[in-house]
Motif scaffolding. Structure first.
Motif, PDB file in Angstrom:
ATOM      1  N   LEU A 188      -5.528  -0.568  -0.051  1.00 44.77           N
ATOM      2  CA  LEU A 188      -4.162  -0.849  -0.523  1.00 44.77           C
ATOM      3  C   LEU A 188      -3.895  -2.353  -0.552  1.00 44.77           C
ATOM      4  O   LEU A 188      -3.341  -2.882  -1.512  1.00 44.77           O
ATOM      5  CB  LEU A 188      -3.144  -0.193   0.416  1.00 44.77           C
ATOM      6  CG  LEU A 188      -2.769   1.254   0.145  1.00 44.77           C
ATOM      7  CD1 LEU A 188      -1.849   1.766   1.234  1.00 44.77           C
ATOM      8  CD2 LEU A 188      -2.089   1.400  -1.201  1.00 44.77           C
ATOM      9  N   PRO A 247       4.592  -3.743   2.630  1.00 43.69           N
ATOM     10  CA  PRO A 247       5.222  -2.509   3.135  1.00 43.69           C
ATOM     11  C   PRO A 247       4.443  -1.273   2.704  1.00 43.69           C
ATOM     12  O   PRO A 247       3.931  -1.215   1.584  1.00 43.69           O
ATOM     13  CB  PRO A 247       6.618  -2.531   2.509  1.00 43.69           C
ATOM     14  CG  PRO A 247       6.526  -3.445   1.348  1.00 43.69           C
ATOM     15  CD  PRO A 247       5.414  -4.410   1.613  1.00 43.69           C
ATOM     16  N   THR A 248       4.364  -0.302   3.588  1.00 43.14           N
ATOM     17  CA  THR A 248       3.644   0.930   3.261  1.00 43.14           C
ATOM     18  C   THR A 248       4.311   2.117   3.946  1.00 43.14           C
ATOM     19  O   THR A 248       5.418   1.988   4.478  1.00 43.14           O
ATOM     20  CB  THR A 248       2.149   0.801   3.651  1.00 43.14           C
ATOM     21  OG1 THR A 248       1.437   1.930   3.173  1.00 43.14           O
ATOM     22  CG2 THR A 248       1.955   0.686   5.149  1.00 43.14           C
ATOM     23  N   VAL A 249       3.666   3.274   3.907  1.00 42.11           N
ATOM     24  CA  VAL A 249       4.187   4.494   4.540  1.00 42.11           C
ATOM     25  C   VAL A 249       3.115   5.038   5.492  1.00 42.11           C
ATOM     26  O   VAL A 249       1.930   4.705   5.336  1.00 42.11           O
ATOM     27  CB  VAL A 249       4.551   5.567   3.475  1.00 42.11           C
ATOM     28  CG1 VAL A 249       5.881   5.262   2.823  1.00 42.11           C
ATOM     29  CG2 VAL A 249       3.474   5.685   2.412  1.00 42.11           C
ATOM     30  N   LEU A 290      -0.166   6.233   4.115  1.00 42.34           N
ATOM     31  CA  LEU A 290      -0.852   5.225   3.299  1.00 42.34           C
ATOM     32  C   LEU A 290      -1.103   5.704   1.863  1.00 42.34           C
ATOM     33  O   LEU A 290      -2.143   5.410   1.277  1.00 42.34           O
ATOM     34  CB  LEU A 290      -2.176   4.816   3.965  1.00 42.34           C
ATOM     35  CG  LEU A 290      -2.041   4.098   5.310  1.00 42.34           C
ATOM     36  CD1 LEU A 290      -3.361   4.115   6.060  1.00 42.34           C
ATOM     37  CD2 LEU A 290      -1.556   2.675   5.149  1.00 42.34           C
ATOM     38  N   SER A 291      -0.137   6.431   1.328  1.00 41.58           N
ATOM     39  CA  SER A 291      -0.292   6.919  -0.047  1.00 41.58           C
ATOM     40  C   SER A 291       0.051   5.841  -1.072  1.00 41.58           C
ATOM     41  O   SER A 291      -0.214   6.011  -2.262  1.00 41.58           O
ATOM     42  CB  SER A 291       0.592   8.140  -0.272  1.00 41.58           C
ATOM     43  OG  SER A 291       1.934   7.810   0.021  1.00 41.58           O
ATOM     44  N   GLY A 292       0.657   4.768  -0.625  1.00 43.34           N
ATOM     45  CA  GLY A 292       1.015   3.686  -1.530  1.00 43.34           C
ATOM     46  C   GLY A 292       1.580   2.508  -0.759  1.00 43.34           C
ATOM     47  O   GLY A 292       1.670   2.550   0.465  1.00 43.34           O
ATOM     48  N   CYS A 293       1.926   1.459  -1.501  1.00 45.23           N
ATOM     49  CA  CYS A 293       2.498   0.285  -0.833  1.00 45.23           C
ATOM     50  C   CYS A 293       3.412  -0.470  -1.801  1.00 45.23           C
ATOM     51  O   CYS A 293       3.365  -0.252  -3.013  1.00 45.23           O
ATOM     52  CB  CYS A 293       1.400  -0.631  -0.310  1.00 45.23           C
ATOM     53  SG  CYS A 293       0.438  -1.411  -1.599  1.00 45.23           S
ATOM     54  N   GLY A 294       4.216  -1.342  -1.245  1.00 46.16           N
ATOM     55  CA  GLY A 294       5.127  -2.146  -2.048  1.00 46.16           C
ATOM     56  C   GLY A 294       4.511  -3.497  -2.378  1.00 46.16           C
ATOM     57  O   GLY A 294       3.308  -3.706  -2.192  1.00 46.16           O
ATOM     58  N   ASP A 295       5.361  -4.390  -2.851  1.00 40.94           N
ATOM     59  CA  ASP A 295       4.883  -5.733  -3.199  1.00 40.94           C
ATOM     60  C   ASP A 295       4.665  -6.582  -1.944  1.00 40.94           C
ATOM     61  O   ASP A 295       5.439  -6.477  -0.992  1.00 40.94           O
ATOM     62  CB  ASP A 295       5.898  -6.425  -4.112  1.00 40.94           C
ATOM     63  CG  ASP A 295       5.799  -5.935  -5.543  1.00 40.94           C
ATOM     64  OD1 ASP A 295       4.713  -5.443  -5.912  1.00 40.94           O
ATOM     65  OD2 ASP A 295       6.794  -6.018  -6.274  1.00 40.94           O
ATOM     66  N   VAL A 311      -3.124  -5.077  -4.015  1.00 47.76           N
ATOM     67  CA  VAL A 311      -1.927  -5.874  -4.348  1.00 47.76           C
ATOM     68  C   VAL A 311      -2.046  -7.362  -4.001  1.00 47.76           C
ATOM     69  O   VAL A 311      -1.213  -8.154  -4.413  1.00 47.76           O
ATOM     70  CB  VAL A 311      -0.650  -5.287  -3.675  1.00 47.76           C
ATOM     71  CG1 VAL A 311      -0.293  -3.955  -4.281  1.00 47.76           C
ATOM     72  CG2 VAL A 311      -0.793  -5.188  -2.171  1.00 47.76           C
TER      73      VAL A 311
END
Lengths: 161, 60
Positions: A28, A82-84, A87-92, A32
């Motif tokens: 991830l 930032p993530t969850v 770990l299915s995705g992340c922000g900027d 980015v």
């Protein structure tokens, strides 16, 4: 191993799960952040505690924000993504360069957090631990060695008054 | 204290708990609606889903 010795040993880290999540964190982050491999990574989180008073019901609410924290010792830079927990995705990503920030220090009270003030308007307080058991709230990753390295970097190369 | 009285007190406590919870949810929901009304124009934060792993080719 006896039942009682197992009981008193406490929870143990599932290293396989931890390694898989560390790999996801890296994927991830590299997705980015340009030249992501030049950063070492730890998992951290922010806590936003707010009080409420709805008449006869009052209390407090805590919002947890999961973060992938990368640092590059040579550049004196920390990158926060930032993530969850899954770990299915992340922000900027957000960059904190030592030369550009206002101040950075390690807080001891009320929580042991790494605090960065990019300017006078706001701050980020990053909490980090070797391992957190609650998978619903935090990324499941064991990071004793990495956290020690980050603490050393933050205190000796990044902290600013 | 007679058992009936203890039961009534417990029942009253449960009622207060349920009422408190309902009140909390109602206020949270109302506040959420009001916030959404004002923040409607804001763009949602960018989100990058984790890409599926690329299969490694070993037959070189």
């Amino acid at each position: 191993m006896g039942f009682f010795s197992k009981l008193f040993k406490g929870p143990e880290v599932d290293m396989e799960k931890s390694a898989a999540n560390a790999k996801k964190m890296r994927a991830l982050f590299n997705q980015v952040v340009e030249n992501g491999d030049s950063y070492r990574l730890i998992f951290g989180y922010t806590e936003d505690v707010s009080r409420f008073n709805y008449g006869f019901v009052h209390g407090s609410k805590t919002k947890i924000g999961n973060l992938i924290v990368g640092w590059n010792e040579a550049d004196g830079t920390i990158v926060v993504v930032p993530t969850v927990p899954d770990l299915s995705g992340c922000g900027d990503p957000v960059w904190y360069r030592r030369s550009e920030i206002l101040k950075a220090y390690r807080n001891k009270y009320p929580t042991d957090a790494f605090v960065i003030y990019p300017d006078k308007k706001g701050y980020i307080a990053i909490n980090a631990y070797d391992w957190l058991d609650d998978e619903n709230l935090y990324v499941y990753v064991s990071q004793e060695e990495e956290l020690a390295a980050f603490t050393d970097f933050f205190l000796n190369h990044f902290a600013k008054k | 204290m007679p058992l009936g009285e203890i039961g009534r007190i417990l029942l009253a406590l449960v009622a207060v708990l349920i009422l408190g919870n309902l009140w909390f949810r109602l206020v949270e929901w109302t506040l959420g609606r009001i916030k959404r009304l004002f923040l409607r124009q804001k763009d949602p934060p960018a989100w990058h889903p984790l890409l599926p792993e690329q299969e490694e080719n070993d037959d070189t």
